[in-house]
Write a protein that holds these residues in place. Structure first.
Motif, PDB file in Angstrom:
ATOM      1  N   GLU A  30       0.831  -1.210   0.000  1.00 41.68           N
ATOM      2  CA  GLU A  30       0.000   0.000   0.000  1.00 41.68           C
ATOM      3  C   GLU A  30       0.864   1.258   0.000  1.00 41.68           C
ATOM      4  O   GLU A  30       0.581   2.229  -0.713  1.00 41.68           O
ATOM      5  N   GLY A  31       1.922   1.249   0.791  1.00 34.06           N
ATOM      6  CA  GLY A  31       2.801   2.424   0.823  1.00 34.06           C
ATOM      7  C   GLY A  31       3.484   2.674  -0.502  1.00 34.06           C
ATOM      8  O   GLY A  31       3.571   3.815  -0.974  1.00 34.06           O
ATOM      9  N   LEU A  32       4.004   1.608  -1.131  1.00 31.96           N
ATOM     10  CA  LEU A  32       4.662   1.771  -2.431  1.00 31.96           C
ATOM     11  C   LEU A  32       3.680   2.282  -3.476  1.00 31.96           C
ATOM     12  O   LEU A  32       4.019   3.139  -4.309  1.00 31.96           O
ATOM     13  N   ALA A  33       2.449   1.766  -3.454  1.00 27.51           N
ATOM     14  CA  ALA A  33       1.446   2.233  -4.408  1.00 27.51           C
ATOM     15  C   ALA A  33       1.132   3.710  -4.191  1.00 27.51           C
ATOM     16  O   ALA A  33       0.961   4.470  -5.163  1.00 27.51           O
ATOM     17  N   CYS A  34       1.042   4.129  -2.935  1.00 22.57           N
ATOM     18  CA  CYS A  34       0.818   5.559  -2.650  1.00 22.57           C
ATOM     19  C   CYS A  34       1.963   6.395  -3.200  1.00 22.57           C
ATOM     20  O   CYS A  34       1.749   7.494  -3.735  1.00 22.57           O
ATOM     21  N   CYS A  35       3.187   5.880  -3.068  1.00 21.10           N
ATOM     22  CA  CYS A  35       4.352   6.599  -3.593  1.00 21.10           C
ATOM     23  C   CYS A  35       4.216   6.809  -5.101  1.00 21.10           C
ATOM     24  O   CYS A  35       4.437   7.914  -5.614  1.00 21.10           O
ATOM     25  N   PHE A  36       3.854   5.763  -5.827  1.00 19.47           N
ATOM     26  CA  PHE A  36       3.697   5.879  -7.282  1.00 19.47           C
ATOM     27  C   PHE A  36       2.557   6.837  -7.622  1.00 19.47           C
ATOM     28  O   PHE A  36       2.651   7.619  -8.565  1.00 19.47           O
ATOM     29  N   GLY A  37       1.462   6.775  -6.855  1.00 13.29           N
ATOM     30  CA  GLY A  37       0.344   7.653  -7.130  1.00 13.29           C
ATOM     31  C   GLY A  37       0.701   9.118  -6.934  1.00 13.29           C
ATOM     32  O   GLY A  37       0.368   9.975  -7.764  1.00 13.29           O
TER      33      GLY A  37
END
Length: 1410
Positions: A661-668
């Protein structure tokens, strides 16, 4: 207040002091003290006189009086005169010495009185005491004790007497043989010595400044010799302690040469006492002034207990000894102490550290050159893991900091130790210690370390250079995370102090400090820990404050911006300014201010570097990912951005959900500025070798595990979802289908041999649902959403519904259901629109998926239910209520037998209605068609068994009524007083009392009746009728209460709907077996009939015969209504229509028209006791109607349908009444209600009722009824006759026969003559002479014949002749000598000779048939 009165009152109180109740005795003492406060002289005099006069008063009561006197004397000593003082002294002395044996309470109370008086009248008290302190004889124990206490309480008054007292006392010491008396002498010598020392110390205030120390030396030494050499050897511990306590102050008065002589004996003797006594304070206190030798270290090692103040005092005395030693022989002391730091005994190590700390503080100058030695000796204690040792070490380091030890080489190790202790984890639950426990709470070390660090940083100026910038090194290591709050606070103070020195003095100098963290590391660390701000005693606020003061070291341009943003963030953390931004926003502002690509890239690199440090801390790591995305979004170098994203994908721990979830937030977040680069990097990563075989030399034959690949796909799918949610809307629409959704579904499903295979991994499903939800939400929030054609909408909705249906129905195990519904919420509103059937199926599936789930143990709705219901409400937000989706879908759940399903259904309904109310826009006045239906659905639930359901039901009704007001044109902010009252009634529904519940339901119905449009009333009632059969009896009762309230309040507008209401009500009642429903329904009929009586009666008469128990006319005690009902029913009884008689049948068949129903209805009404007044009012009409109705039933058969019903009912418990004949028993009931019981009984005795039921005896039955009426109900005949006369022109022969027979029989009674009815009766009968029915004509003649016996004086020949001729001529039967002629002949004979025996008319007419 007079003196005599005070004395009298005091005497009364003193007499009560012997009461048996101890409470009373205490109150008496309190009253004496209060009286003494007002009048001390009189009160004391009364007490003194009372004790003198009552010599035999028991000592407990004397003690109480003496204590009261001591209290009064102590408070008013200045007001006593000499005479009163003298009297009190004599009394107290007598009381104290009266008994030779010890009575401690009594004698101590008397002694306290003497001591209190001696504070002012010391001479008189000493005069009395010395009289009992004579040489050659042992004094009383309390005389000695009183002298001692006087010395302690009045030093300047007592010391001048000590010379004579001591000279007298010394010979007595040898005479004392008992330990108790010896202890008293020791106490006296102790107090005498202490008083003397105080007197000598304050000679400037003393009354006799010539007193010298050597004045007492000889006497004191003599006493000292005896105490030390003899009494100290006693076996009694108390005596030894008393001796030790006395020797201490006595030694101060000894001459120096005498003391030196005693030292060889004194030291061994005193040290030996440590082995004999547990409480060693007195030993240490006695020793400290006279020796400077080493004392046992064990005295320091004794655990300090708050319950033992003597232990604490003993340790202080021993520490004073070490201070003296440190000043005299520091080398020998350290050589003795420091090796003991490595002792195996924990107490020894702790005690040694306490001594070292004390020596550092108390002998600072002597220890100055010993600092390196002491520091080096502390290395072993720093490694000790014992909690108490750690606490002692921290205290030693605190002392070192104040005296410059930490500035020496090795001091940094001490600082690091303090920080390590600050980082200890705090105990979640304080440890409960017993009273005898020696352990310390585990967090006490941390607490004292935090206090020490902050104290040293803020109060010790010489420590600034030691701590700054050294403390910065502890910010970034994760092992010191627990110490961040005190570290930051200390650093803030250090920076502010250096800031005061000069503008640049506080800047971090990195040239000579290679171990210091970089500005990027400090910024990353402090921001990351601020993401969980309330941990660690509020580390978020402390970190932000430190970051703010370091702004110039972070970047020169940040000062002005942070000066405004950081205070706002701090207020937000303190709860004073909600919504004032967040840490990610703070970082974005910071990067915008810096606007330096190199600096930003360095910061992002540092953030990536610190990522592994937060493994195991998901919240902090998730936040750090967001910070990396923010930093990369602000960077202008695309190469750096793509490189960092690639590294993040490769190094992430994809197995952990929080990290994905954190990595996806970073990409977003990064996609906000670099959408194309982020999508391209995701594409490149997908094409890389991550999904293929591993390339390691040991893994060349091992594929990547399937689970690992699935988790990697989860990460990529989530990344696409967050990219769609965060990227600019205008750019997302062009890529959402072509790039984002295409890749999402590519990762979700794979092809095996060309066949699409979907995964079963729930984590991958959840990621897909979340990403679809985010993508759909992004499309909906776009400005171009209205024109966007989402071609994959139907496919996505179908996929979400599959996920929802696949979820288990018994529990909420995963959030897939919630996320899928939320996705459908956004998908439904996009173009193209779904088919109506698809929408309905979607709603049905969602409802079934949520409502049927079992409740969680903590309550009917767990933490996941409310979001699910909210999602469903959002999904239905565009459905107009007039299209009836709410009743259609939710009605089964609202009426469910399971409580939790009803709660959810009502909660969802309230949410939907509130949303619809908030978004209602009415451009023209239109009707709200479903209002009655919806209110009827919700309102009975106000009495549901579950309190939550009841309150939600009120909320639904409240919203519906405001919706109606909106439809009527009222503004959205309009508030109606009646509707608002629902909110106050809502609170009353929590109460479980049924009476309160139903009363509240009645009030709710009244409000509904006031605000409901007339056209919606019938819809509401019909819906509530459905609720009468509700399985929840409370709701069924509530429906009856509300129905009756609505009928009472608004029934006047229901005239046209009465038949429908009565029909539906009767149908529903046939379906229920509850008695309360039947009673309530009868009341409903009554309420409706009171407003529309004719319509109700007409509707009920339409019910088929036989009437069952559910068709009851209102029998309420309302005379007006009953009269109206009877008036409406009576005309219907006289109507008679026959069916065509089948060929060959000689019987008639009863009509199924209103006549039989009206007859049965009359009987139902008249069966009620309350119908009597109404029957009397309509007596003539009812009598005539029922009598004629009886005639219509003679020889009449029931229809086959009714006969069948009777046969079926005969075997049931609820068999209907017999209908053969209709009216006979009903006439009897009418007569009973009309007060004619005599008539009923007479007709019954004569068999008249049976005759009325048969064709052959009907005329005779009518005659007997008329005869009984004439005899017992004469006053009623005029009106009855008037009604019957009107029916003689009836088209039905049987009715004319019955009425003529009744009237003809009346002529047999003289009552018609008395009532002056004869003429009208004769005229009426004469008019019937030409009736086409022979029976009527015959009965007319019978009546004329009856007149001869009833009113013979009124019979005249010309009149009778005329009547007879007319009759005979007009008979029309064509025969002579018939019955008419016979009757006429009988009449003539009777006129000629009235005494001739009467011939029965029946005999005359009987021959006619022959």
């Amino acid at each position: 207040m007079t003196e005599s009165y005070v004395k009298k009152l005091s005497t009364i109180l003193l007499d009560a002091v012997t009461d048996k109740d101890p409470v009373v005795r205490e109150q008496v003492c309190s009253a004496l003290c209060a009286l003494g406060e007002a009048q001390p002289e009189e009160a004391l005099g009364a007490c003194e006189e009372y004790l003198r006069q009552h010599e035999k008063l028991a000592h407990p009561y004397r003690t109480m009086i003496l204590r009261a006197m001591e209290t009064v004397v102590s408070g008013h000593i200045s007001e006593l005169d000499k005479d009163m003082a003298r009297a009190i002294i004599l009394l107290a002395s007598s009381e104290m010495t009266r008994a030779k044996e010890l009575v401690c309470d009594w004698q101590q109370a008397a002694s306290s009185v003497l001591v209190a008086v001696g504070k002012r009248f010391i001479g008189k008290v000493m005069e009395e005491l010395l009289s009992k302190f004579q040489p050659g004889a042992l004094p009383h124990y309390f005389v000695v004790q009183t002298l001692a206490n006087l010395a302690a309480s009045n030093v300047f008054g007592m010391v001048p007497f000590l010379t004579s007292v001591l000279s007298t006392m010394l010979p007595m010491l040898g005479m004392a043989k008992h330990d108790t008396m010896r202890a008293a002498f020791c106490c006296a010598l102790q107090y005498f010595s202490e008083s003397t020392l105080e007197y000598l110390a304050n000679l400037d205030q003393a009354p006799d400044p010539t007193v010298r120390k050597d004045t007492f030396a000889t006497d004191i030494f003599s006493a000292y010799d005896l105490l030390f050499n003899h009494w100290l050897q006693s076996r009694e511990a108390k005596l030894r302690l008393a001796v030790v306590e006395a020797l201490g102050p006595m030694s101060h008065l000894l001459p120096s040469e005498k003391l030196e002589e005693q030292l060889p004996k004194l030291l061994p003797g005193v040290l030996a006492l440590y082995k004999k006594h547990a409480e060693t304070f007195h030993v240490s206190k006695q020793r400290s002034p006279v020796t400077v030798v080493s004392c046992p270290l064990e005295q320091i090692c004794v655990p300090v207990e708050s319950s033992s103040p003597l232990v604490v005092s003993n340790q202080k005395e021993v520490l004073r000894c070490f201070t003296v030693l440190a000043c005299c022989a520091p080398d020998r002391l350290l050589a003795f102490l420091l090796p003991k730091l490595d002792a195996s005994n924990e107490r020894t190590r702790v005690g040694t550290l306490q001594v070292v700390r004390h020596v550092i503080n108390s002998a600072a100058s002597q220890m100055e050159v010993k600092k390196p030695f002491i520091l080096s000796s502390m290395r072993l204690p720093l490694l000790d893991t014992n909690t108490k040792v750690k606490r002692a070490v921290v205290q030693v380091i605190s002392a070192m900091a104040h005296h410059g030890y930490l500035e020496q080489p090795g001091g940094e190790a001490m600082v690091e130790y303090i920080v390590q202790q600050c980082a200890l984890p705090p105990e979640t639950e304080p440890q409960k210690l017993g009273p005898d426990s020696e352990d310390l709470p585990a967090d006490s070390v941390r607490a004292i370390s935090i206090s020490t660090l902050y104290l040293v940083s803020t109060t010790v100026d010489r420590m600034s250079d030691v701590l700054w910038p050294y403390l910065l090194e502890f910010l970034t290591p994760v092992r010191f995370t627990g110490a961040l709050t005190p570290l930051c606070k200390s650093l803030v103070h250090l920076v502010q102090k250096r800031q005061e020195v000069g503008a640049d003095a506080f800047l971090i100098q990195y040239d000579g400090n290679v171990t210091l963290p970089s500005p990027y590391a400090i910024t990353t660390r402090l921001l990351t820990v601020s993401s969980n701000p309330y941990l660690g005693d509020g580390r978020g606020a402390a970190s932000l404050r430190l970051l703010n003061v370091l702004h110039r070291s972070i970047h020169p341009a940040l000062g002005p911006r942070w000066a405004t943003t950081v205070p706002l963030l701090l207020e937000h953390l303190d709860g004073e300014a909600p919504g004032c931004g967040s840490c990610p926003q703070f970082l974005r502002d910071t990067l915008a201010v810096v606007s330096d690509n190199t600096w930003i890239c360095q910061l992002s690199l540092e953030m990536c570097k610190q990522l592994p440090c937060y493994n195991g801390m998901p919240q902090e790591k998730n936040f750090l990912y967001k910070c990396i995305g923010t930093a990369l979004g602000a960077a202008s170098s695309k190469e750096v951005v793509r490189k960092q994203l690639q590294e993040l994908l490769e190094t992430a721990r994809h197995q952990e959900e929080a990290e994905r979830e954190g990595l996806a937030c970073c990409f977003g977040i990064c996609a906000i500025s670099h959408l194309d680069d982020v999508l391209a990097q995701l594409e490149d990563f997908m094409r890389s070798d991550v999904f293929r075989k591993s390339t390691g030399i040991f893994n060349i034959f091992k594929d990547r595990s399937e689970n690992e690949v699935e988790k990697l796909k989860c990460t990529l799918i989530l990344c696409y979802g967050h990219v769609a949610a965060q990227a600019p809307r205008e750019l997302v629409l062009a890529k959402v289908e072509s790039d984002i959704l295409r890749n999402i579904f590519q990762y979700f499903s794979t092809k095996v041999l060309g066949i699409k295979v979907e995964t079963k991994d729930p984590a991958l499903k959840l990621c897909l649902v979340q990403s679809v939800c985010m993508a759909s939400q992004a499309i909906c929030s776009s400005a171009q959403a209205g024109s966007f054609h989402f071609s994959r909408k139907a496919e996505l909705v179908a996929q979400m519904m599959e996920f929802i249906k696949a979820e288990p129905q018994d529990s909420l195990r995963t959030p897939i259901r919630k996320k899928a519904m939320l996705a459908c919420t956004y998908l439904v509103s996009l173009e193209p629109a779904l088919d109506k059937q698809v929408q309905a199926d979607t709603v049905h599936s969602c409802l079934h998926s949520v409502m049927s789930v079992l409740p969680e143990p903590e309550g009917p709705d767990g933490s996941l239910y409310s979001p699910l219901l909210h999602c469903m409400a959002l999904g239905w937000r565009d459905w107009h209520l007039c299209e009836a989706p709410l009743p259609q879908h939710l009605s089964p759940w609202i009426k469910s037998p399971r409580g939790h399903e009803r709660v959810r259904a009502l909660g969802l309904s309230a949410c939907l209605l509130q949303y619809f109310l908030e978004h209602l826009h009415v451009s023209a006045l239109v009707p709200f068609h479903n209002l009655g239906l919806l209110i009827g659905l919700f309102s009975p639930r106000c009495a549901d068994l579950w309190p939550a359901t009841r309150q939600e039901a009120v909320s639904c009704v409240h919203a519906l009524l405001y919706l109606q007001l909106g439809y009527e044109g009222f503004s959205r902010d309009y508030r109606d007083d009646a509707v608002e009252r629902l909110l106050t009634l809502k609170e009353g529904l929590v109460h479980p009392d049924p009476a309160i519940l139903f009363h509240t339901c009645h009030s709710i119905a009244q409000i509904i009746a006031k605000r409901l449009p007339p056209e919606q009333l019938i819809s509401l009632l019909l819906t509530m009728f459905e609720g009468l059969g509700d399985p929840d009896k409370n709701c069924s009762r509530a429906a009856t209460v509300m129905i009756n309230c609505l009928l009472k309040e608004r029934g006047n507008v229901l005239l046209e709907k009465v038949p429908e209401i009565v029909s539906v009500l009767r149908t529903k009642l046939q379906e229920t077996r509850e008695e309360y429903v039947l009673q309530a329904a009868q009341h409903s009929v009554y309420l409706l009939a009171s407003q529309h009586c004719a319509a109700v009666v007409s509707s009920l008469l339409g019910s088929p015969l036989p009437f069952d128990r559910y068709v009851h006319l209102p029998a309420a005690p309302d005379p007006r209504l009953l009269s109206e009902v009877l008036w409406l029913l009576s005309p219907s009884c006289s109507r008679f229509l026959e069916f065509p008689v089948p060929t060959g049948c000689l019987k008639r068949v009863v009509s199924l028209g209103p006549c039989p129903q009206a007859t049965c209805a009359l009987y139902e009404v008249m069966s009620a006791l309350a119908s009597g007044p109404a029957v009397l009012q309509l007596y003539p009409q009812l009598f005539a109607a029922l009598l004629l109705r009886v005639s219509c039933t003679v020889g009449v058969l029931l229809p086959r349908t009714l006969q069948a019903k009777e046969k079926r009912g005969a075997g049931s418990a609820l068999a209907p009444r017999s209908l053969e004949p209709l009216g006979a028993q009903f006439s009897g009931a009418m007569l009973l209600r009309g007060g004619n019981e005599d008539v009923v009984q007479r007709v019954e005795l004569e068999g008249g009722w049976q005759l009325l039921r048969t064709s052959a005896g009907h005329e005779e039955g009518v005659a007997r009824l008329a005869s009984a009426m004439a005899k017992f109900a004469g006053p009623r005949l005029p009106l009855v006759m008037k009604e019957l006369v009107c029916t003689q022109s009836s088209v039905y022969e049987i009715q004319r026969v019955t009425s003529t027979g009744f009237l003809a029989e009346l002529l047999t009674s003289n009552v018609v003559n008395d009532l002056m009815l004869l003429e009208s009766l004769l005229d009426n009968l004469a008019a019937r002479q030409k009736d086409p029915c022979a029976s009527v004509r015959r009965l007319v003649l019978r009546g004329l014949a009856n007149m001869a016996s009833g009113s013979p004086d009124k019979v005249s020949w010309p009149a009778l002749r005329g009547h007879g001729q007319e009759h005979c001529v007009g008979s029309g039967d064509g025969h002579r000598g018939g019955p008419a002629d016979s009757a006429m002949g009988f009449l003539v004979l009777h006129v000629e000779d009235e005494h001739r025996p009467q011939v029965d008319l029946e005999q005359l007419t009987a021959g006619e048939g022959d």
